[in-house]
Write an enzyme that holds these catalytic residues in place. Structure first.
Site, short mmCIF file in Angstrom:
data_model
loop_
_atom_site.label_atom_id
_atom_site.label_comp_id
_atom_site.label_asym_id
_atom_site.label_seq_id
_atom_site.Cartn_x
_atom_site.Cartn_y
_atom_site.Cartn_z
N ARG A 223 0.85 -1.19 0.00
CA ARG A 223 0.00 0.00 0.00
C ARG A 223 0.89 1.24 0.00
NH1 ARG A 223 -3.62 -2.57 -1.74
NH2 ARG A 223 -5.70 -2.90 -0.84
N HIS A 271 -1.08 1.78 -9.93
CA HIS A 271 -1.84 0.79 -9.15
C HIS A 271 -2.47 -0.27 -10.06
CE1 HIS A 271 -3.84 0.52 -4.94
NE2 HIS A 271 -3.75 -0.68 -5.49
#
Length: 308
Positions: A223, A271
């Protein structure tokens, strides 16, 4: 009985078709067309609505569309509401593909060759055999363990670290704070696949970078909040780290003036390491729905205290 979907509308169309074909007894609804909220028993969402039980008073289970659930504010969710993360096999395969690409990019110095091409330079660099390149996987859950095993098959020297003891074939496993230094010192390429918790937020910082070998490289597919951006730039500027591949950032997309955009030592991707695919995720979700209907434990239920 209805399930409400609140995420990407394009993939929502495929989810709807799969429910119509394989589970017609469960009415599929797509946000914001929720119909009678009292009929909704299940929510499949990237981000649930605010005041969730006021909006959906009959809700029985919250299913995440992702493997991670750090985007959920558990303080705002009723403690009795089960939260189940997505166990889509396509997520695991996508993460393995991306980790492989990123590791080989760094191992074979592709960033240097791309820069040389732009500058019109024809220069070969010494090839380091895989057995002499040490890969460290930070986080040995199901995904991290699979990635570590995958790299052992390439002949890399692979190690992994987790907070509690793990055993992974052909992988040197470390655990706990007492063994973190030894793990880091033997990681030429560090791959972060940790879950995001209060304990791991900001873990990729100057202190951790200093414990890596000089010239080490970083891959973050965990993350964005794991990484302290300024500390990475400083470690690169100091020459202690050589390069990084980042698929996640704390702010996505980063601001136009963020230094990562123009840093040739950093490969930045938006991402994309893995994405939930309805066709591969549907059987897993349907199995959990049927488990819930039968009163059986659901697979992938999240512990709110641990955050995963």
């Amino acid at each position: 009985m209805a399930l409400l979907y609140k995420s990407d509308p394009v993939r929502g169309a495929r989810w709807k078709a799969l429910f119509a074909q394989h589970a017609p007894d469960i009415e599929f609804r797509q946000w914001p067309d929720i119909g009678d909220p009292k009929e909704i028993r299940y929510l499949l969402a990237w981000q649930p609505p605010e005041n969730i039980m006021d909006s959906l008073p009959s809700l029985e289970v919250l299913f995440a569309t992702s493997a991670g659930v750090d985007q959920f504010d558990f303080d705002a969710l009723p403690p009795e509401l089960p939260v189940v993360r997505m166990l889509d096999p396509a997520i695991e395969s996508g993460m393995i593909e991306y980790a492989t690409f990123a590791t080989l990019w760094l191992h074979r110095r592709m960033g240097d060759y791309v820069r040389q091409q732009r500058e019109g330079q024809w220069q070969a660099h010494m090839l380091v055999p895989a057995a002499q390149r040490r890969i460290g996987v930070l986080g040995l859950g199901q995904l991290g363990s699979t990635i570590a095993s995958h790299f052992a098959g390439y002949g890399f020297a692979v190690s992994g670290w987790a907070r509690s003891s793990r055993q992974v074939q052909d992988v040197a496993c470390y655990h706990g704070e007492a063994e973190l230094d030894e793990f880091l010192s033997s990681s030429d390429i560090l791959i972060c696949v940790l879950p995001l918790t209060d304990a791991t937020r900001g873990i990729l910082n100057s202190d951790l970078f200093a414990r890596l070998p000089e010239g080490a490289a970083l891959i973050n597919i965990g993350r964005g909040e794991h990484l302290v951006d300024h500390d990475l730039t400083q470690a690169l500027d100091d020459g202690h780290l050589s390069a990084a591949v980042l698929d996640v950032l704390s702010e996505e997309p980063p601001a136009d003036d963020h230094p990562f955009w123009q840093d040739e030592r950093i490969l930045l991707t938006p991402h994309v390491a893995a994405m939930t695919q309805p066709d591969s995720a549907f059987p897993v979700l349907l199995d959990n729905l049927r488990r819930h209907q039968r009163g059986e434990p659901m697979i992938g239920r999240v512990d709110p205290q641990r955050g995963y």
